[in-house]
Every structure is written in C-alpha cells, then in structure tokens.
Design a protein around this motif. Structure first.
Motif, short mmCIF file in Angstrom:
data_model
loop_
_atom_site.label_atom_id
_atom_site.label_comp_id
_atom_site.label_asym_id
_atom_site.label_seq_id
_atom_site.Cartn_x
_atom_site.Cartn_y
_atom_site.Cartn_z
N GLU A 74 -4.44 -7.70 5.85
CA GLU A 74 -4.28 -6.52 5.00
C GLU A 74 -4.52 -5.22 5.76
O GLU A 74 -4.68 -4.16 5.17
N THR A 75 -4.50 -5.32 7.12
CA THR A 75 -4.65 -4.11 7.95
C THR A 75 -3.53 -4.07 8.99
O THR A 75 -2.39 -3.77 8.65
N ASP A 76 -3.83 -4.44 10.25
CA ASP A 76 -2.81 -4.32 11.30
C ASP A 76 -1.84 -5.50 11.33
O ASP A 76 -0.94 -5.54 12.16
N GLU A 97 -6.21 -4.71 -7.32
CA GLU A 97 -7.03 -5.65 -6.57
C GLU A 97 -7.88 -6.54 -7.47
O GLU A 97 -7.99 -7.75 -7.24
N ARG A 111 -1.82 -11.74 14.44
CA ARG A 111 -2.38 -10.55 13.77
C ARG A 111 -2.37 -10.74 12.25
O ARG A 111 -3.19 -10.15 11.55
N GLY A 170 -5.81 -9.79 10.66
CA GLY A 170 -5.82 -8.56 9.89
C GLY A 170 -4.73 -8.52 8.86
O GLY A 170 -3.89 -7.61 8.84
N ASN A 230 6.76 -3.86 11.91
CA ASN A 230 5.61 -4.01 12.79
C ASN A 230 6.01 -4.92 13.96
O ASN A 230 5.82 -6.13 13.91
N THR A 247 3.74 0.20 2.53
CA THR A 247 3.51 -0.73 3.63
C THR A 247 3.29 -2.10 3.01
O THR A 247 2.51 -2.24 2.07
N TRP A 260 0.34 -5.98 8.94
CA TRP A 260 1.42 -5.62 8.00
C TRP A 260 2.78 -6.01 8.58
O TRP A 260 2.93 -6.16 9.79
N ARG A 302 0.88 -1.18 0.00
CA ARG A 302 0.00 0.00 0.00
C ARG A 302 0.91 1.22 0.00
O ARG A 302 1.67 1.43 0.94
N SER A 309 -1.32 -11.20 1.65
CA SER A 309 -2.75 -11.06 1.37
C SER A 309 -3.60 -11.95 2.28
O SER A 309 -3.11 -12.90 2.88
N ASP A 310 -4.87 -11.62 2.34
CA ASP A 310 -5.81 -12.43 3.11
C ASP A 310 -5.82 -13.85 2.57
O ASP A 310 -5.87 -14.82 3.32
#
Length: 124
Positions: A91-93, A113, A85, A89, A76, A20, A95, A13, A24-25
C-alpha cells in the motif's frame, strides 16, 4: 487524500483527479511471493471492475481490476524489475498504476479502510 478499497482487494488513493492503484496488504499476503507484474499501457482507458493488470506469485496469477474508471497516466516501472515491492510495500511503493478519474462518483461505491477491514475479517 482519500483511500478506498474494493471487494477484490484493490485500493485507490485519490489526490485531486488522479488515483493511485495497488493491491491491499491482505491481498499480497494471500498471493505469497510476487514474481511478476504486468502493467497497463499509459494512455489506456480502464473501466471500473475490468482487468487492468496482472500479478503473478509463486502460488498463482491474479488479475488486478480497476477500482474506478479512468485513463492510465503513469505506471510503476520499478515493479517490472522488482516485483517483490508488492510484498514489502503493497500500500506504499508497491503501487501498480495511476489514472485520471473519469467518474469520481464511482468512489462512493467503494469501502473506506474501516469497512474494508471488517470485510476482510468477515472472510476469515
């Protein structure tokens, strides 16, 4: 803000000249429960497509590759104590690290995407 994906299931991102990076999910589903993450050192120069980090799950250990070239500016640290995590998450927290891009043109070779979703569905 731009989000791009690799065929190895990393995402980046980009905001300004910093990207960042995480998995992927889809990748975290394939991995299963993540139990350990090895992060790169801040200041390390990464090359696109080369190993940047390691993620270990109950199933296997996998390399995380740099989707673009750059210098690691942040990692992170939350993942060291709470590797799950990545599962909750991805694709969010969840990373892994942030890097300052040295060649933003590399983003042009990555999938957006919609293209990534089509790529993943094609693998099923």
């Amino acid at each position: 803000m731009t989000i791009k994906y690799t065929k190895d299931h990393e995402w980046v991102r980009v905001e300004g000249d910093v990207g960042t990076v995480g998995v992927s999910d889809h990748a975290q589903h394939q991995l299963g429960d993540v139990v350990f993450v090895e992060l790169p050192d801040v200041g390390r120069a990464l090359q696109q497509g080369k190993e940047a980090a390691v993620v270990e799950s109950v199933k296997a250990a996998s390399d995380v590759y740099a989707p673009v070239s750059g210098e690691v500016v942040e990692v992170n640290h939350e993942l060291e104590n709470e590797p799950a995590r990545v599962n909750t998450g991805a694709e969010t927290d969840g990373w892994f690290f942030k890097l300052r891009l040295t060649n933003p043109a590399e983003l042009d070779g990555l999938m957006d995407e919609a293209a990534y979703k089509a790529f993943v569905e094609g693998q099923a």
